[in-house]
Design a protein around this motif. Structure first.
Motif, PDB file in Angstrom:
ATOM      1  N   GLU A   1      24.806  37.578  32.504  1.00 40.44           N
ATOM      2  CA  GLU A   1      25.909  36.640  33.364  1.00 40.44           C
ATOM      3  C   GLU A   1      25.450  35.233  32.942  1.00 40.44           C
ATOM      4  O   GLU A   1      26.347  34.254  32.682  1.00 40.44           O
TER       5      GLU A   1
ATOM      6  N   TYR B   1      30.078  38.401  30.399  1.00 42.18           N
ATOM      7  CA  TYR B   1      30.328  39.237  31.689  1.00 42.18           C
ATOM      8  C   TYR B   1      30.535  40.613  31.328  1.00 42.18           C
ATOM      9  O   TYR B   1      30.412  41.534  32.109  1.00 42.18           O
TER      10      TYR B   1
ATOM     11  N   ARG C   1      28.810  43.523  33.346  1.00 39.73           N
ATOM     12  CA  ARG C   1      29.503  44.497  34.005  1.00 39.73           C
ATOM     13  C   ARG C   1      29.058  45.807  33.563  1.00 39.73           C
ATOM     14  O   ARG C   1      29.165  47.013  34.342  1.00 39.73           O
TER      15      ARG C   1
ATOM     16  N   LEU D   1      31.611  40.302  39.844  1.00 40.53           N
ATOM     17  CA  LEU D   1      31.681  40.166  38.421  1.00 40.53           C
ATOM     18  C   LEU D   1      33.306  40.102  38.069  1.00 40.53           C
ATOM     19  O   LEU D   1      33.735  39.598  37.114  1.00 40.53           O
TER      20      LEU D   1
ATOM     21  N   GLU E   1      35.018  36.927  37.455  1.00 39.40           N
ATOM     22  CA  GLU E   1      34.582  36.161  36.478  1.00 39.40           C
ATOM     23  C   GLU E   1      35.701  36.487  35.255  1.00 39.40           C
ATOM     24  O   GLU E   1      36.176  37.547  35.244  1.00 39.40           O
TER      25      GLU E   1
END
Length: 50
Positions: free
Chosen positions: A11, A16, A20, A46, A49
């Motif tokens: 992150e 991302y 994840r 998440l 994002e």
């Protein structure tokens, strides 16, 4: 716990998708409801994002 640290590292670097995936991997094997809930909450966060 290690997966959380890896997730935070991904992150922080802006990756991302890998962050994840770390949480998806945890959810695939975790059986303890409390830890599943924590992983799901992280994954849900998440999703906000890019």
């Amino acid at each position: 716990m290690r997966a959380l640290h890896r997730m935070y590292g991904h992150e922080e670097s802006g990756d991302y998708d890998s962050a994840r995936q770390e949480m998806r991997d945890v959810l695939a094997v975790e059986v303890v409801p409390y830890y599943r809930q924590l992983a799901q909450e992280q994954l849900d966060d998440l999703d906000d994002e890019p």
